[in-house]
Scaffold this motif. Structure first.
Motif, PDB file in Angstrom:
ATOM      1  N   TYR A 270       0.830  -1.208   0.000  1.00 24.24           N
ATOM      2  CA  TYR A 270       0.000   0.000   0.000  1.00 24.24           C
ATOM      3  C   TYR A 270       0.859   1.251   0.000  1.00 24.24           C
ATOM      4  O   TYR A 270       2.061   1.204   0.235  1.00 24.24           O
ATOM      5  CB  TYR A 270      -0.968   0.000   1.190  1.00 24.24           C
ATOM      6  N   ALA A 271       0.209   2.384  -0.299  1.00 26.09           N
ATOM      7  CA  ALA A 271       0.866   3.674  -0.135  1.00 26.09           C
ATOM      8  C   ALA A 271       0.698   4.086   1.317  1.00 26.09           C
ATOM      9  O   ALA A 271      -0.418   4.091   1.845  1.00 26.09           O
ATOM     10  CB  ALA A 271       0.225   4.709  -1.052  1.00 26.09           C
ATOM     11  N   ALA A 272       1.817   4.392   1.976  1.00 24.02           N
ATOM     12  CA  ALA A 272       1.780   4.761   3.391  1.00 24.02           C
ATOM     13  C   ALA A 272       1.653   6.284   3.516  1.00 24.02           C
ATOM     14  O   ALA A 272       2.340   7.029   2.815  1.00 24.02           O
ATOM     15  CB  ALA A 272       3.050   4.286   4.076  1.00 24.02           C
ATOM     16  N   TYR A 273       0.774   6.709   4.412  1.00 29.63           N
ATOM     17  CA  TYR A 273       0.630   8.142   4.705  1.00 29.63           C
ATOM     18  C   TYR A 273       0.759   8.341   6.212  1.00 29.63           C
ATOM     19  O   TYR A 273       0.168   7.582   6.988  1.00 29.63           O
ATOM     20  CB  TYR A 273      -0.732   8.659   4.244  1.00 29.63           C
ATOM     21  N   PRO A 274       1.508   9.375   6.616  1.00 24.36           N
ATOM     22  CA  PRO A 274       1.771   9.542   8.043  1.00 24.36           C
ATOM     23  C   PRO A 274       0.541   9.936   8.858  1.00 24.36           C
ATOM     24  O   PRO A 274       0.540   9.806  10.079  1.00 24.36           O
ATOM     25  CB  PRO A 274       2.832  10.655   8.082  1.00 24.36           C
ATOM     26  N   ASP A 275      -0.511  10.408   8.177  1.00 26.29           N
ATOM     27  CA  ASP A 275      -1.701  10.810   8.932  1.00 26.29           C
ATOM     28  C   ASP A 275      -2.691   9.651   9.114  1.00 26.29           C
ATOM     29  O   ASP A 275      -3.686   9.801   9.812  1.00 26.29           O
ATOM     30  CB  ASP A 275      -2.406  11.973   8.225  1.00 26.29           C
ATOM     31  N   ASN A 276      -2.426   8.510   8.449  1.00 29.18           N
ATOM     32  CA  ASN A 276      -3.310   7.359   8.639  1.00 29.18           C
ATOM     33  C   ASN A 276      -3.035   6.700   9.986  1.00 29.18           C
ATOM     34  O   ASN A 276      -1.886   6.652  10.424  1.00 29.18           O
ATOM     35  CB  ASN A 276      -3.107   6.315   7.540  1.00 29.18           C
ATOM     36  N   PRO A 277      -4.079   6.136  10.632  1.00 27.90           N
ATOM     37  CA  PRO A 277      -3.834   5.432  11.893  1.00 27.90           C
ATOM     38  C   PRO A 277      -2.927   4.219  11.677  1.00 27.90           C
ATOM     39  O   PRO A 277      -2.893   3.648  10.592  1.00 27.90           O
ATOM     40  CB  PRO A 277      -5.233   4.982  12.330  1.00 27.90           C
ATOM     41  N   GLN A 278      -2.214   3.848  12.735  1.00 34.34           N
ATOM     42  CA  GLN A 278      -1.280   2.721  12.666  1.00 34.34           C
ATOM     43  C   GLN A 278      -2.026   1.386  12.730  1.00 34.34           C
ATOM     44  O   GLN A 278      -2.960   1.223  13.511  1.00 34.34           O
ATOM     45  CB  GLN A 278      -0.324   2.823  13.848  1.00 34.34           C
ATOM     46  N   ARG A 279      -1.610   0.418  11.892  1.00 35.62           N
ATOM     47  CA  ARG A 279      -2.158  -0.934  11.956  1.00 35.62           C
ATOM     48  C   ARG A 279      -1.344  -1.750  12.954  1.00 35.62           C
ATOM     49  O   ARG A 279      -0.107  -1.679  12.939  1.00 35.62           O
ATOM     50  CB  ARG A 279      -2.112  -1.586  10.579  1.00 35.62           C
ATOM     51  N   VAL A 280      -2.026  -2.525  13.786  1.00 35.69           N
ATOM     52  CA  VAL A 280      -1.341  -3.257  14.863  1.00 35.69           C
ATOM     53  C   VAL A 280      -1.666  -4.746  14.781  1.00 35.69           C
ATOM     54  O   VAL A 280      -2.833  -5.129  14.689  1.00 35.69           O
ATOM     55  CB  VAL A 280      -1.755  -2.714  16.251  1.00 35.69           C
ATOM     56  N   TRP A 281      -0.630  -5.584  14.832  1.00 35.68           N
ATOM     57  CA  TRP A 281      -0.778  -7.044  14.820  1.00 35.68           C
ATOM     58  C   TRP A 281      -0.458  -7.619  16.191  1.00 35.68           C
ATOM     59  O   TRP A 281       0.491  -7.179  16.839  1.00 35.68           O
ATOM     60  CB  TRP A 281       0.168  -7.663  13.787  1.00 35.68           C
ATOM     61  N   ASP A 282      -1.258  -8.614  16.595  1.00 40.37           N
ATOM     62  CA  ASP A 282      -0.904  -9.397  17.776  1.00 40.37           C
ATOM     63  C   ASP A 282       0.084 -10.467  17.338  1.00 40.37           C
ATOM     64  O   ASP A 282      -0.056 -11.032  16.252  1.00 40.37           O
ATOM     65  CB  ASP A 282      -2.144 -10.086  18.357  1.00 40.37           C
ATOM     66  N   VAL A 283       1.048 -10.775  18.189  1.00 40.67           N
ATOM     67  CA  VAL A 283       2.081 -11.733  17.781  1.00 40.67           C
ATOM     68  C   VAL A 283       1.473 -13.106  17.465  1.00 40.67           C
ATOM     69  O   VAL A 283       1.976 -13.844  16.624  1.00 40.67           O
ATOM     70  CB  VAL A 283       3.225 -11.799  18.829  1.00 40.67           C
ATOM     71  N   SER A 284       0.344 -13.430  18.090  1.00 40.73           N
ATOM     72  CA  SER A 284      -0.313 -14.715  17.817  1.00 40.73           C
ATOM     73  C   SER A 284      -0.858 -14.784  16.386  1.00 40.73           C
ATOM     74  O   SER A 284      -1.111 -15.862  15.867  1.00 40.73           O
ATOM     75  CB  SER A 284      -1.463 -14.933  18.807  1.00 40.73           C
ATOM     76  N   GLU A 285      -1.021 -13.626  15.752  1.00 37.78           N
ATOM     77  CA  GLU A 285      -1.586 -13.577  14.398  1.00 37.78           C
ATOM     78  C   GLU A 285      -0.528 -13.262  13.341  1.00 37.78           C
ATOM     79  O   GLU A 285      -0.862 -13.124  12.157  1.00 37.78           O
ATOM     80  CB  GLU A 285      -2.680 -12.496  14.333  1.00 37.78           C
ATOM     81  N   VAL A 286       0.737 -13.145  13.771  1.00 36.19           N
ATOM     82  CA  VAL A 286       1.746 -12.600  12.845  1.00 36.19           C
ATOM     83  C   VAL A 286       2.024 -13.555  11.679  1.00 36.19           C
ATOM     84  O   VAL A 286       2.385 -13.117  10.583  1.00 36.19           O
ATOM     85  CB  VAL A 286       3.048 -12.193  13.581  1.00 36.19           C
TER      86      VAL A 286
END
Lengths: 306, 95
Positions: A270-286
Protein backbone atom coordinates in the motif's frame (compact mmCIF):
# COMPACT_ATOMS: atom_id res chain seq x y z
CA UNK A 1 3.35 13.56 0.20
CA UNK A 2 6.62 15.44 0.18
CA UNK A 3 9.56 13.60 1.67
CA UNK A 4 11.04 15.94 4.25
CA UNK A 5 14.07 14.10 5.67
CA UNK A 6 14.99 10.62 4.51
CA UNK A 7 14.43 9.68 0.87
CA UNK A 8 15.18 5.95 0.87
CA UNK A 9 17.70 3.25 1.70
CA UNK A 10 19.91 3.83 -1.32
CA UNK A 11 22.97 1.69 -0.67
CA UNK A 12 23.49 -1.72 0.89
CA UNK A 13 26.74 -3.63 1.32
CA UNK A 14 26.42 -7.39 1.66
CA UNK A 15 29.01 -9.99 2.67
CA UNK A 16 29.25 -12.99 0.37
CA UNK A 17 31.19 -16.24 0.75
CA UNK A 18 31.86 -16.97 -2.92
CA UNK A 19 32.18 -13.74 -4.90
CA UNK A 20 32.12 -15.15 -8.44
CA UNK A 21 29.20 -17.52 -7.95
CA UNK A 22 27.18 -14.97 -5.99
CA UNK A 23 27.95 -12.13 -8.42
CA UNK A 24 26.75 -14.27 -11.31
CA UNK A 25 23.50 -14.81 -9.41
CA UNK A 26 22.96 -11.08 -8.80
CA UNK A 27 23.68 -10.26 -12.44
CA UNK A 28 21.82 -13.01 -14.22
CA UNK A 29 19.05 -14.09 -11.83
CA UNK A 30 18.30 -10.79 -10.07
CA UNK A 31 19.18 -8.86 -13.23
CA UNK A 32 21.53 -6.25 -11.77
CA UNK A 33 24.18 -4.46 -13.84
CA UNK A 34 27.80 -4.42 -12.68
CA UNK A 35 28.89 -0.79 -12.30
CA UNK A 36 32.52 -1.48 -11.42
CA UNK A 37 34.87 -2.60 -8.67
CA UNK A 38 36.49 -0.80 -5.77
CA UNK A 39 40.27 -0.90 -5.38
CA UNK A 40 39.86 -3.61 -2.72
CA UNK A 41 37.78 -5.82 -4.99
CA UNK A 42 34.23 -5.15 -3.85
CA UNK A 43 31.68 -5.23 -6.67
CA UNK A 44 29.24 -2.36 -7.26
CA UNK A 45 25.86 -3.12 -8.81
CA UNK A 46 22.59 -1.37 -9.63
CA UNK A 47 19.22 -2.18 -11.14
CA UNK A 48 18.36 -1.01 -14.65
CA UNK A 49 15.80 1.43 -13.20
CA UNK A 50 17.94 3.20 -10.58
CA UNK A 51 19.54 6.60 -11.21
CA UNK A 52 22.24 6.79 -8.56
CA UNK A 53 25.80 5.53 -9.06
CA UNK A 54 25.19 2.13 -7.48
CA UNK A 55 22.92 0.60 -4.84
CA UNK A 56 24.26 -2.86 -3.98
CA UNK A 57 27.84 -3.76 -3.06
CA UNK A 58 29.14 -7.30 -2.60
CA UNK A 59 32.15 -7.86 -0.34
CA UNK A 60 33.87 -11.23 -0.20
CA UNK A 61 34.12 -12.32 3.43
CA UNK A 62 34.22 -15.34 5.75
CA UNK A 63 30.65 -14.72 6.92
CA UNK A 64 27.48 -13.88 5.03
CA UNK A 65 25.28 -10.99 6.16
CA UNK A 66 24.93 -7.24 6.21
CA UNK A 67 27.90 -4.83 6.38
CA UNK A 68 25.70 -1.75 6.38
CA UNK A 69 22.76 0.02 4.82
CA UNK A 70 22.89 3.71 3.92
CA UNK A 71 19.97 6.13 3.76
CA UNK A 72 19.88 9.06 1.35
CA UNK A 73 18.87 12.33 3.00
CA UNK A 74 16.99 15.07 1.10
CA UNK A 75 19.73 17.73 1.42
CA UNK A 76 23.15 18.51 2.87
CA UNK A 77 21.38 20.44 5.64
CA UNK A 78 19.18 17.46 6.45
CA UNK A 79 22.28 15.24 6.51
CA UNK A 80 24.18 17.53 8.91
CA UNK A 81 21.10 17.91 11.10
CA UNK A 82 20.62 14.13 11.18
CA UNK A 83 24.27 13.73 12.21
CA UNK A 84 23.80 16.12 15.13
CA UNK A 85 20.50 14.54 16.12
CA UNK A 86 21.99 11.03 15.96
CA UNK A 87 24.71 12.10 18.40
CA UNK A 88 22.13 13.77 20.60
CA UNK A 89 20.11 10.54 20.51
CA UNK A 90 23.19 8.80 21.94
CA UNK A 91 24.94 7.10 19.05
CA UNK A 92 28.53 8.23 18.33
CA UNK A 93 28.89 9.13 14.64
CA UNK A 94 31.97 8.92 12.43
CA UNK A 95 32.66 9.67 8.78
CA UNK A 96 32.67 6.40 6.84
CA UNK A 97 36.18 5.76 5.59
CA UNK A 98 35.65 2.88 3.15
CA UNK A 99 35.64 3.72 -0.52
CA UNK A 100 32.23 4.05 -2.25
CA UNK A 101 32.90 5.53 -5.71
CA UNK A 102 30.36 8.17 -6.71
CA UNK A 103 29.25 8.86 -3.13
CA UNK A 104 30.01 12.01 -1.16
CA UNK A 105 30.38 12.19 2.61
CA UNK A 106 28.73 9.34 4.51
CA UNK A 107 28.16 9.35 8.25
CA UNK A 108 28.24 6.00 9.99
CA UNK A 109 27.02 4.80 13.38
CA UNK A 110 25.96 1.65 15.15
CA UNK A 111 22.32 1.23 16.08
CA UNK A 112 21.31 -0.45 19.38
CA UNK A 113 20.30 -3.53 17.36
CA UNK A 114 23.95 -4.01 16.30
CA UNK A 115 23.45 -2.88 12.70
CA UNK A 116 25.70 -0.28 11.09
CA UNK A 117 23.64 2.49 9.53
CA UNK A 118 25.01 5.20 7.25
CA UNK A 119 23.56 8.51 6.11
CA UNK A 120 24.50 10.48 2.98
CA UNK A 121 23.13 13.03 0.59
CA UNK A 122 25.56 13.47 -2.28
CA UNK A 123 25.81 10.76 -4.89
CA UNK A 124 26.61 11.00 -8.59
CA UNK A 125 24.22 9.87 -11.26
CA UNK A 126 25.15 6.51 -12.71
CA UNK A 127 26.82 6.48 -16.11
CA UNK A 128 23.84 4.50 -17.38
CA UNK A 129 20.46 5.50 -15.99
CA UNK A 130 16.83 5.40 -17.18
CA UNK A 131 15.74 7.57 -20.11
CA UNK A 132 14.45 11.08 -19.35
CA UNK A 133 13.24 12.44 -22.70
CA UNK A 134 10.19 10.67 -24.15
CA UNK A 135 11.26 7.72 -22.05
CA UNK A 136 10.59 4.08 -22.75
CA UNK A 137 10.06 1.95 -19.62
CA UNK A 138 13.57 0.61 -20.20
CA UNK A 139 16.46 1.08 -22.63
CA UNK A 140 17.07 -2.65 -23.01
CA UNK A 141 14.85 -5.50 -21.94
CA UNK A 142 15.55 -6.15 -18.24
CA UNK A 143 17.29 -9.44 -17.41
CA UNK A 144 16.50 -12.14 -14.87
CA UNK A 145 13.72 -11.35 -12.44
CA UNK A 146 13.76 -7.72 -13.65
CA UNK A 147 14.53 -6.08 -10.29
CA UNK A 148 13.53 -2.42 -10.45
CA UNK A 149 15.10 -1.09 -7.28
CA UNK A 150 16.67 -2.01 -3.96
CA UNK A 151 13.52 -1.53 -1.90
CA UNK A 152 13.91 -2.30 1.81
CA UNK A 153 15.50 -4.64 4.35
CA UNK A 154 14.49 -6.51 7.49
CA UNK A 155 16.95 -6.48 10.39
CA UNK A 156 16.94 -8.81 13.41
CA UNK A 157 18.43 -7.58 16.67
CA UNK A 158 17.79 -6.57 20.28
CA UNK A 159 15.86 -3.54 21.53
CA UNK A 160 13.94 -2.68 18.39
CA UNK A 161 11.69 -0.30 20.34
CA UNK A 162 14.69 2.03 20.65
CA UNK A 163 15.58 1.53 16.97
CA UNK A 164 12.03 2.48 16.02
CA UNK A 165 12.24 5.60 18.17
CA UNK A 166 15.54 6.53 16.47
CA UNK A 167 14.14 6.24 12.97
CA UNK A 168 11.07 8.27 13.91
CA UNK A 169 12.72 10.98 15.99
CA UNK A 170 15.93 11.46 14.02
CA UNK A 171 15.19 10.35 10.46
CA UNK A 172 11.59 11.55 10.37
CA UNK A 173 10.11 8.16 9.56
CA UNK A 174 6.82 6.67 10.76
CA UNK A 175 5.61 3.12 11.36
CA UNK A 176 2.46 2.34 9.34
CA UNK A 177 2.35 -1.13 10.89
CA UNK A 178 3.69 -2.80 14.06
CA UNK A 179 3.40 -6.14 15.88
CA UNK A 180 3.29 -6.41 19.68
CA UNK A 181 3.76 -9.28 22.13
CA UNK A 182 0.95 -10.21 24.52
CA UNK A 183 2.49 -8.01 27.21
CA UNK A 184 2.56 -5.03 24.86
CA UNK A 185 6.24 -5.03 23.86
CA UNK A 186 7.33 -4.44 20.25
CA UNK A 187 7.96 -7.69 18.41
CA UNK A 188 8.25 -6.14 14.95
CA UNK A 189 8.03 -2.73 13.30
CA UNK A 190 7.80 -1.53 9.70
CA UNK A 191 9.19 1.98 9.10
CA UNK A 192 9.09 4.34 6.14
CA UNK A 193 10.33 7.83 5.34
CA UNK A 194 8.05 8.32 2.35
CA UNK A 195 5.07 6.63 0.70
CA UNK A 196 6.49 3.12 0.45
CA UNK A 197 4.94 0.69 2.94
CA UNK A 198 8.42 0.17 4.42
CA UNK A 199 12.02 1.28 3.94
CA UNK A 200 13.34 -0.79 6.84
CA UNK A 201 11.77 -3.24 9.28
CA UNK A 202 12.93 -4.80 12.54
CA UNK A 203 12.13 -7.99 14.43
CA UNK A 204 13.16 -8.38 18.08
CA UNK A 205 15.96 -11.00 18.28
CA UNK A 206 18.56 -11.88 20.88
CA UNK A 207 21.61 -11.85 18.60
CA UNK A 208 22.66 -8.40 17.35
CA UNK A 209 23.35 -7.30 13.77
CA UNK A 210 21.54 -10.02 11.86
CA UNK A 211 19.92 -9.55 8.47
CA UNK A 212 16.75 -11.44 7.70
CA UNK A 213 16.51 -10.30 4.08
CA UNK A 214 16.84 -7.40 1.73
CA UNK A 215 14.34 -6.82 -1.02
CA UNK A 216 14.13 -5.84 -4.65
CA UNK A 217 11.00 -4.26 -6.01
CA UNK A 218 9.32 -5.97 -8.97
CA UNK A 219 6.72 -4.36 -11.21
CA UNK A 220 3.72 -6.48 -10.29
CA UNK A 221 2.29 -9.92 -9.51
CA UNK A 222 3.03 -11.03 -13.09
CA UNK A 223 6.71 -10.37 -12.54
CA UNK A 224 6.53 -12.27 -9.23
CA UNK A 225 5.28 -15.24 -11.28
CA UNK A 226 8.10 -14.76 -13.76
CA UNK A 227 10.59 -14.69 -10.87
CA UNK A 228 9.09 -17.94 -9.55
CA UNK A 229 9.65 -19.51 -12.99
CA UNK A 230 13.34 -18.56 -12.83
CA UNK A 231 13.60 -19.89 -9.26
CA UNK A 232 12.25 -23.21 -10.52
CA UNK A 233 14.32 -23.31 -13.68
CA UNK A 234 17.63 -22.44 -12.03
CA UNK A 235 16.96 -24.46 -8.85
CA UNK A 236 17.27 -21.45 -6.58
CA UNK A 237 16.84 -22.32 -2.90
CA UNK A 238 13.36 -20.95 -2.22
CA UNK A 239 12.09 -20.16 1.27
CA UNK A 240 8.48 -18.95 0.93
CA UNK A 241 6.04 -17.93 -1.80
CA UNK A 242 4.84 -16.74 -4.19
CA UNK A 243 2.38 -15.39 -1.67
CA UNK A 244 1.06 -12.17 -0.25
CA UNK A 245 1.67 -10.33 2.99
CA UNK A 246 -1.27 -8.97 4.91
CA UNK A 247 1.35 -6.75 6.56
CA UNK A 248 2.20 -4.01 3.98
CA UNK A 249 -0.06 -5.96 1.50
CA UNK A 250 2.97 -6.74 -0.68
CA UNK A 251 3.24 -9.73 -3.00
CA UNK A 252 6.35 -11.71 -2.47
CA UNK A 253 8.80 -14.59 -2.82
CA UNK A 254 11.71 -15.27 -0.46
CA UNK A 255 14.77 -17.21 -1.54
CA UNK A 256 18.48 -17.49 -0.78
CA UNK A 257 21.34 -16.40 -2.99
CA UNK A 258 24.37 -18.72 -3.20
CA UNK A 259 26.07 -17.24 -0.11
CA UNK A 260 23.01 -17.74 2.10
CA UNK A 261 21.69 -14.19 2.24
CA UNK A 262 17.90 -14.17 1.98
CA UNK A 263 16.41 -12.03 -0.77
CA UNK A 264 12.82 -10.96 -1.22
CA UNK A 265 11.14 -10.00 -4.45
CA UNK A 266 8.45 -7.55 -3.48
CA UNK A 267 5.64 -6.01 -5.52
CA UNK A 268 2.61 -3.91 -4.70
CA UNK A 269 2.17 -2.87 -1.11
CA UNK A 270 0.00 0.00 0.00
CA UNK A 271 0.87 3.67 -0.13
CA UNK A 272 1.78 4.76 3.39
CA UNK A 273 0.63 8.14 4.71
CA UNK A 274 1.77 9.54 8.04
CA UNK A 275 -1.70 10.81 8.93
CA UNK A 276 -3.31 7.36 8.64
CA UNK A 277 -3.83 5.43 11.89
CA UNK A 278 -1.28 2.72 12.67
CA UNK A 279 -2.16 -0.93 11.96
CA UNK A 280 -1.34 -3.26 14.86
CA UNK A 281 -0.78 -7.04 14.82
CA UNK A 282 -0.90 -9.40 17.78
CA UNK A 283 2.08 -11.73 17.78
CA UNK A 284 -0.31 -14.72 17.82
CA UNK A 285 -1.59 -13.58 14.40
CA UNK A 286 1.75 -12.60 12.85
CA UNK A 287 1.99 -15.83 10.80
CA UNK A 288 -1.17 -14.85 8.96
CA UNK A 289 0.11 -11.29 8.71
CA UNK A 290 3.30 -12.45 7.01
CA UNK A 291 1.88 -15.26 4.87
CA UNK A 292 -1.69 -14.39 4.09
CA UNK A 293 -2.44 -17.27 1.70
CA UNK A 294 -0.84 -19.96 3.87
CA UNK A 295 -2.52 -18.52 6.95
CA UNK A 296 0.30 -19.56 9.24
CA UNK A 297 3.95 -18.99 9.92
CA UNK A 298 6.63 -20.83 7.90
CA UNK A 299 9.10 -21.96 10.61
CA UNK A 300 12.27 -21.16 8.65
CA UNK A 301 11.11 -17.58 8.25
CA UNK A 302 11.68 -16.54 11.84
CA UNK A 303 14.67 -18.74 12.68
CA UNK A 304 17.02 -18.51 9.67
CA UNK A 305 19.11 -15.34 9.37
CA UNK A 306 22.54 -14.40 8.03
CA UNK B 1 30.37 -44.60 -5.93
CA UNK B 2 28.07 -44.47 -2.91
CA UNK B 3 28.93 -44.22 0.77
CA UNK B 4 26.95 -45.29 3.81
CA UNK B 5 26.12 -42.56 6.29
CA UNK B 6 25.16 -43.60 9.82
CA UNK B 7 23.27 -41.22 12.09
CA UNK B 8 24.27 -42.39 15.59
CA UNK B 9 21.33 -40.72 17.26
CA UNK B 10 18.65 -42.58 15.30
CA UNK B 11 20.90 -45.52 14.37
CA UNK B 12 19.58 -45.18 10.82
CA UNK B 13 21.78 -45.46 7.74
CA UNK B 14 21.39 -43.94 4.31
CA UNK B 15 23.42 -43.71 1.14
CA UNK B 16 25.11 -40.64 -0.23
CA UNK B 17 26.69 -40.51 -3.69
CA UNK B 18 30.22 -39.19 -3.90
CA UNK B 19 29.07 -36.23 -6.01
CA UNK B 20 26.12 -35.45 -3.75
CA UNK B 21 26.00 -32.85 -0.97
CA UNK B 22 25.28 -34.64 2.31
CA UNK B 23 22.21 -32.48 2.92
CA UNK B 24 20.79 -33.48 -0.49
CA UNK B 25 21.17 -37.18 0.40
CA UNK B 26 19.29 -36.60 3.66
CA UNK B 27 16.49 -34.81 1.82
CA UNK B 28 16.37 -37.56 -0.84
CA UNK B 29 16.25 -40.43 1.68
CA UNK B 30 14.37 -38.62 4.47
CA UNK B 31 16.99 -39.84 6.92
CA UNK B 32 19.63 -38.25 9.10
CA UNK B 33 19.47 -34.96 11.01
CA UNK B 34 17.55 -33.06 8.34
CA UNK B 35 17.32 -29.45 9.34
CA UNK B 36 18.24 -26.73 6.91
CA UNK B 37 17.83 -23.13 5.89
CA UNK B 38 19.65 -21.31 3.11
CA UNK B 39 21.47 -24.24 1.48
CA UNK B 40 24.36 -21.87 0.80
CA UNK B 41 26.60 -22.15 3.84
CA UNK B 42 25.43 -18.85 5.26
CA UNK B 43 22.81 -19.52 7.92
CA UNK B 44 24.24 -22.42 9.97
CA UNK B 45 20.99 -24.32 10.45
CA UNK B 46 22.27 -27.63 8.95
CA UNK B 47 25.22 -27.86 11.37
CA UNK B 48 26.34 -31.44 12.10
CA UNK B 49 29.23 -33.28 13.73
CA UNK B 50 31.10 -35.85 11.63
CA UNK B 51 32.34 -38.35 14.23
CA UNK B 52 34.11 -40.63 11.81
CA UNK B 53 35.04 -40.70 8.12
CA UNK B 54 36.33 -38.38 5.45
CA UNK B 55 34.68 -35.70 3.39
CA UNK B 56 35.42 -32.72 1.21
CA UNK B 57 34.10 -29.27 1.84
CA UNK B 58 33.08 -28.10 -1.64
CA UNK B 59 31.50 -24.81 -0.59
CA UNK B 60 32.64 -22.09 1.79
CA UNK B 61 30.94 -22.16 5.19
CA UNK B 62 30.20 -18.95 7.10
CA UNK B 63 32.78 -18.37 9.84
CA UNK B 64 29.91 -16.98 11.93
CA UNK B 65 28.59 -20.53 12.25
CA UNK B 66 31.67 -22.77 11.87
CA UNK B 67 34.79 -21.54 13.68
CA UNK B 68 38.19 -22.86 12.61
CA UNK B 69 38.32 -24.88 15.85
CA UNK B 70 34.96 -26.45 15.06
CA UNK B 71 36.03 -27.25 11.52
CA UNK B 72 39.17 -28.90 12.86
CA UNK B 73 36.86 -30.98 15.04
CA UNK B 74 34.80 -31.94 11.92
CA UNK B 75 31.83 -29.81 12.87
CA UNK B 76 30.46 -28.71 9.49
CA UNK B 77 27.40 -27.61 7.54
CA UNK B 78 25.82 -30.57 5.74
CA UNK B 79 24.95 -28.42 2.70
CA UNK B 80 28.66 -27.76 2.10
CA UNK B 81 30.23 -31.24 2.30
CA UNK B 82 30.36 -34.40 0.18
CA UNK B 83 31.56 -37.73 1.62
CA UNK B 84 34.76 -39.42 0.42
CA UNK B 85 34.24 -42.44 2.71
CA UNK B 86 31.50 -43.92 4.88
CA UNK B 87 30.56 -41.45 7.59
CA UNK B 88 29.23 -41.54 11.12
CA UNK B 89 27.42 -38.32 11.94
CA UNK B 90 25.12 -36.70 14.46
CA UNK B 91 23.22 -33.49 14.75
CA UNK B 92 25.36 -30.72 16.24
CA UNK B 93 24.67 -29.90 19.86
CA UNK B 94 26.51 -27.48 22.13
CA UNK B 95 27.56 -30.15 24.66
Amino acid sequence: MAITKTIRPGLIQIRVLDLDETLDFYKNIIGLDEVGRTSDGRVMLKTYDEFDHHSVVLRKADEAGLDYVAFKMVSEEALEQAKLDTEKFGYPVEVASDEQPGFGKRYSFKLCTGHTIQLYHEVELASDYPMLRNPDPWKEEPRGIRAQRFDHLLCYGPNIAEAERYFMEVLGMFAPEVCNTDDGKRFATWLTGGNKAHDIAFVEYEQPGKMHHFAFYLQDWNDIGHAADLIGKYRVKRDVGPTRHAITRGQTIYFWEPSGNRIETYAGGYAAYPDNPQRVWDVSEVGRGLFYYEGELIPSFLSVVS
Amino acid sequence: MEYTILDVETNESFNCREDEPLLSAMKRTHKGPIQYGCGGGGCGVCKIHVLNGDFICFKKMSRAHISSEEYADHIVLSCCIKPTSNLIIKKFSQD
